[in-house]
Design a protein around this motif. Structure first.
Motif, PDB file in Angstrom:
ATOM      1  N   ASP B  41       0.803  -1.211   0.000  1.00 46.85           N
ATOM      2  CA  ASP B  41       0.000   0.000   0.000  1.00 46.85           C
ATOM      3  C   ASP B  41       0.850   1.283   0.000  1.00 46.85           C
ATOM      4  O   ASP B  41       0.340   2.370   0.236  1.00 46.85           O
ATOM      5  N   GLU B  48       2.847   7.713  -8.806  1.00 52.15           N
ATOM      6  CA  GLU B  48       1.416   7.933  -8.774  1.00 52.15           C
ATOM      7  C   GLU B  48       1.018   9.060  -9.738  1.00 52.15           C
ATOM      8  O   GLU B  48      -0.020   9.018 -10.366  1.00 52.15           O
ATOM      9  N   THR B  65      -0.089   9.165   4.951  1.00 47.20           N
ATOM     10  CA  THR B  65      -1.157   8.156   4.989  1.00 47.20           C
ATOM     11  C   THR B  65      -2.473   8.843   4.616  1.00 47.20           C
ATOM     12  O   THR B  65      -2.880   9.829   5.251  1.00 47.20           O
ATOM     13  N   CYS B  68      -8.768   6.964   3.730  1.00 45.10           N
ATOM     14  CA  CYS B  68      -9.650   6.343   2.721  1.00 45.10           C
ATOM     15  C   CYS B  68     -11.008   6.021   3.376  1.00 45.10           C
ATOM     16  O   CYS B  68     -11.037   5.555   4.521  1.00 45.10           O
ATOM     17  N   GLN B  72      -9.453   1.259   3.019  1.00 39.40           N
ATOM     18  CA  GLN B  72      -8.426   0.711   2.099  1.00 39.40           C
ATOM     19  C   GLN B  72      -7.105   1.418   2.382  1.00 39.40           C
ATOM     20  O   GLN B  72      -7.051   2.632   2.425  1.00 39.40           O
ATOM     21  N   TYR B  74      -3.768   3.128   1.916  1.00 36.91           N
ATOM     22  CA  TYR B  74      -3.167   3.867   0.783  1.00 36.91           C
ATOM     23  C   TYR B  74      -2.181   4.894   1.335  1.00 36.91           C
ATOM     24  O   TYR B  74      -2.561   5.840   2.052  1.00 36.91           O
ATOM     25  N   ARG B  75      -0.870   4.645   1.057  1.00 40.23           N
ATOM     26  CA  ARG B  75       0.157   5.559   1.546  1.00 40.23           C
ATOM     27  C   ARG B  75       1.039   6.012   0.352  1.00 40.23           C
ATOM     28  O   ARG B  75       1.321   5.193  -0.528  1.00 40.23           O
ATOM     29  N   VAL B  76       1.415   7.242   0.440  1.00 43.54           N
ATOM     30  CA  VAL B  76       2.221   7.847  -0.657  1.00 43.54           C
ATOM     31  C   VAL B  76       3.459   8.501  -0.059  1.00 43.54           C
ATOM     32  O   VAL B  76       3.376   9.188   0.981  1.00 43.54           O
ATOM     33  N   LEU B 128      -6.824   7.478  -6.246  1.00 41.15           N
ATOM     34  CA  LEU B 128      -7.139   6.134  -5.751  1.00 41.15           C
ATOM     35  C   LEU B 128      -8.307   5.534  -6.544  1.00 41.15           C
ATOM     36  O   LEU B 128      -8.287   4.358  -6.923  1.00 41.15           O
ATOM     37  N   LYS B 131      -7.057   4.404  -9.814  1.00 38.10           N
ATOM     38  CA  LYS B 131      -6.299   3.175  -9.708  1.00 38.10           C
ATOM     39  C   LYS B 131      -7.236   1.989  -9.546  1.00 38.10           C
ATOM     40  O   LYS B 131      -7.043   0.923 -10.142  1.00 38.10           O
ATOM     41  N   THR B 132      -8.299   2.245  -8.736  1.00 43.65           N
ATOM     42  CA  THR B 132      -9.271   1.168  -8.493  1.00 43.65           C
ATOM     43  C   THR B 132      -9.992   0.801  -9.792  1.00 43.65           C
ATOM     44  O   THR B 132     -10.177  -0.358 -10.147  1.00 43.65           O
TER      45      THR B 132
END
Lengths: 666, 142
Positions: B41, B48, B65, B68, B72, B74-76, B128, B131-132
């Motif tokens: 994640d 990205e 972080t 979401c 879900q 999701y970290r960048v 996100l 991406k999903t």
């Protein structure tokens, strides 16, 4: 003589030759004409003179006729009878002659007087008549002498005519009168009615006078006959007859018979007049011949004068034309030559001085043409050569200038070289001194370097100790850096916490606002810490860098010191060796100093020689410039000479006409 | 509510590869220092955003972080967090119409000028979702 001719010469110098010839002809013809005039005039005067004599002879003949008539009248008065020739008739004849010639001879008045004295034959006694006739006869004789004087008969130049004149004028008429009177006197003595006491004496005188006159007459006739043989017979015959008559009369004079006496007297008188009548034509003929001779002479003189004049004019014209032709030929040729035409030829065939002058002129133009042709070729060669010389001299001048410049540069260089040599000499002396000093310094330096080696060893040890300390300092600085990394991590974590706190405060809304302020301040404090640690890290990094550089420098210095130690050792050795080298160097420097001084002297001599060369080159350059100027002048002169030569026209060798060779016709 | 009322917005400002970005602090659940870990994640920001093959150097990588809705993870990983600043929404400028569809596909929804610097506003939620959706299309294709 020259002074006398100077005015005429000046006058002639102002005239052309045609006028000179004209003036000379005039002055030559005038004397001829004057001479002819004087000769003809003289002859004419002689003719006139002789013509007047002839008039006198004619007039005298008329007087003889009148005298004969008077004597006849006197005989008639003595012996009776009539006169054979009347006096009036004779006087009328004389009047006719006087009217014709009296004016010419100037006898009008004398004739008038004579007419007034004419005796009257009708009145008076015989004696009176005889005396009257005697007086009239005396007048006639006087008049006849007067006629002879006025008609130039007494001035007659010729012997025959003169003596005939003398016989006719002064001898025969008086003889006739004397004979007549003697006859009358003799007649009276022979018993005539009117005899007088003095008649015998008169008769003797008259007889003696007759003899005298006859003798004089005979002398005149002989003289005339001796002078002119052509008239001898014609004049001697009357004389002989007269002598015979006179002899007879002389006999009768001695006799007593009057009749015979009268007849003898008359015959003697007639013989006298016959002789006069015979001599007068002879005299007239002589005078006529003289006149004819004079007329012929005058004609000859006139003809000769005219011929001489015409010949003078003719030859003067011929001379003029000859001279004019010659002078014109020379003048035309000279004019063409003066215009530069040397092809002209003076054509003249005369053999005089002008012809010779033409020949000499042609020779002169030929020579001049050859000279001009030669001069043209020479001027062309001079022109070309002067141009080549000028070009060469220009090049030589350029070379000389370059040479002069080069010599000047060399001289300057040599002066500098000499100066440098002087300085080198000085410096070499200084080098010698310096070498001595160096030798001493080297020895001292060797000792000092040896001491330096010891000092460097001490420094090397010190540096090595310092290097260990510096390395230790670097290690401790790295430890500080680690501490600073820890502090920085803490500050970053604090910052993250502050960000999270700020996020939480932001999500908490109004209630988290104060907390957010605190979070912000903490984040700023963390940023300050991070910045401070960054600065500290930078400083520590700089310290580490400096330490590293110092270490490296110290290591390098240590290495260099070690090398220095080695070099110092080598230097000591080398210095010891250098002492020998410096001693050799000092010796060499002395040699160099001496050589340099010699070189300086040589350089000075070279400089002097170069100055001489420079001066010589300058003189050469000046000479070249002057030569160049002279060459240019020569070029210009050759140009002028060519231009001058081009003015002449010399023609071709084959006779064609052209200007000077190599020249454009103008 | 903030000081600007309904028109205010708190932005987390950071930069990656010398490009300034901003995200709504409401989408951030937490910030941690990147320890070098590798997880399913955890995503690098430049991947990205599709920086392509450009090599991006992270000076101080930080893990954000994302909050979401469906839990879900999701970290960048971002870099150089600079500030959390409250800005007025009317100061946000939309992309030009020509670029807006492309920008929205990359999760960028506006442009903001902060102290003379252009800041691109990123919506991680949109990223996100993209991406999903892509994962779903890839799964359907398989």
């Amino acid at each position: 003589m020259k002074m006398l001719l100077q005015p005429a010469k000046q006058l002639m110098n102002r005239l052309t030759y045609s006028r000179k010839m004209f003036v000379a002809g005039i002055f030559l013809c005038i004397p001829t004409l004057l001479l002819a005039y004087f000769l003809v005039t003289n002859i004419y005067e002689q003719i006139t003179f002789s013509a007047k004599e002839r008039a006198g002879v004619r007039y005298a003949s008329s007087l003889d006729s009148l005298l004969q008539a008077v004597i006849d009248s006197r005989y008639a008065a003595v012996w009776g009878g009539k006169p054979r020739i009347p006096v009036d008739q004779a006087l009328a004849g004389l009047a006719e002659v006087d009217s014709a010639l009296g004016g010419e001879l100037g006898m009008e008045e004398a004739f008038k007087t004579l007419k007034a004295k004419l005796p009257d034959s009708r009145g008076g006694t015989t004696r009176q008549m005889i005396d009257a006739h005697g007086a009239f006869a005396a007048e006639l004789l006087e008049m006849k002498v007067q006629v002879a004087d006025r008609s130039n008969l007494t001035l007659d130049p010729d012997i025959p005519s003169y003596y005939l004149m003398d016989a006719l004028i002064t001898k025969l008429p008086p003889l006739a009168d004397t004979v007549s009177r003697a006859a009358i006197v003799a007649a009276r003595l022979s018993g005539g009615p009117e005899s007088q006491a003095g008649d015998r004496a008169d008769l003797l005188l008259l007889s003696g006078e007759m003899n005298t006159l006859v003798d004089a007459l005979k002398k005149d006739i002989r003289t005339a006959a001796g002078a002119d043989a052509t008239i001898r017979d014609r004049i001697q015959k009357p004389l002989l007859e007269l002598e015979t008559a006179m002899t007879a009369f002389q006999k009768e004079l001695k006799g007593p018979r009057a009749i015979g006496l009268s007849r003898a007297g008359m015959e003697a008188t007639d013989a006298v007049f016959r002789a006069a009548l015979q001599l007068s034509p002879v005299l007239d003929e002589l005078l006529g011949n003289r006149i004819s001779t004079l007329q012929l002479r005058m004609s000859v003189y006139l003809s000769l004068s005219l011929l001489a004049f015409l010949l003078g004019i003719y030859f003067n014209l011929a001379c003029y034309l000859s001279v004019k032709e010659g002078i014109s030929a020379v003048h035309e040729a000279a004019r063409k030559v003066s215009n530069g035409d040397l092809t002209v030829e003076a054509r003249l065939s005369s053999r005089d001085e002008i012809g010779e002058t033409c020949g000499m002129f042609n020779t002169m133009t030929d020579n001049l043409r050859r000279i001009i042709v030669t001069l043209t070729e020479v001027s062309e060669k001079i022109h070309a050569n002067s141009g080549a010389i000028a070009s060469t001299m220009d090049q030589q001048s350029g070379f000389a200038t370059q040479l002069s410049s080069s010599v000047v540069e060399i001289s300057s260089t040599m002066e500098e070289f000499s100066s440098t040599a002087s300085q080198i000499a000085l410096h070499s002396q200084a080098v010698v001194e310096r070498a001595d000093k160096t030798l001493e310094d080297t020895k001292n330096g060797a000792a000092e370097v040896e001491n330096l080696t010891f000092k460097v060893n001490d420094i090397s040890g010190t540096i090595q100790a310092n290097l260990s300390e510096i390395v230790e300092l670097g290690r401790k600085s790295k430890e500080i850096n680690k501490v600073m990394e820890i502090i920085n991590n803490i500050a970053n974590q604090t910052k993250l916490i502050a960000f999270n706190a700020a996020l939480e405060a932001a999500s908490a809304g109004e209630s988290g606002k104060r907390f957010g302020v605190v979070a912000v301040e903490i984040r700023r404090l963390a940023d300050s810490v991070v910045e401070s640690t960054s600065e500290i890290e930078g400083k520590i990094t700089e310290i580490l860098d400096s330490v590293n550089r110092l270490v490296m420098s110290s290591e390098k210095s240590f290495q260099l010191i070690q090398e220095g130690q080695e070099y110092a050792s080598h230097t000591v050795v080398m210095l010891i060796e250098s002492v020998d080298g410096v001693e050799e160097t000092t010796s060499a420097a002395r040699q160099i100093s001496l050589s340099t001084q010699q070189q300086q002297i040589a350089s000075s001599q070279v400089v002097l020689a170069l100055k001489d060369i420079e001066q010589g080159v300058r003189f050469s350059t000046d000479s070249i410039h002057r030569t160049n100027g002279v060459t240019e002048e020569l070029f210009n002169l050759s140009e002028q000479l060519r231009d001058l030569v081009m003015t002449f026209k010399v023609g071709k060798e084959g006779g064609g006409q052209e200007t000077a060779p190599g020249a454009e016709p103008r | 509510m903030n000081d600007l009322g309904e028109t205010g917005l708190n932005l987390l400002l950071f930069s990656v590869g010398e490009v300034h970005f901003g995200i709504d602090s409401e989408q951030v659940a937490g910030i941690n220092a990147f320890q070098g870990e590798d997880a399913g994640d955890l995503f690098w920001f430049h991947n990205e955003m599709g920086f392509g093959d450009a090599t991006v150097t992270y000076l101080l990588p930080t893990v954000v972080t994302i909050r979401c809705p469906d839990e879900q993870p999701y970290r960048v990983i971002i870099d150089l967090m600079e500030d959390i600043r409250e800005i007025a929404t009317d100061s946000i400028l939309p992309f030009p119409p020509l670029l807006e569809p492309f920008a929205l596909r990359k999760g960028m929804w506006g442009v903001l000028l902060v102290e003379g610097k252009m800041v691109l506003l990123v919506d991680f939620m949109r990223i996100l979702r993209e991406k999903t959706a892509v994962s779903a299309r890839h799964g359907g294709d398989e």
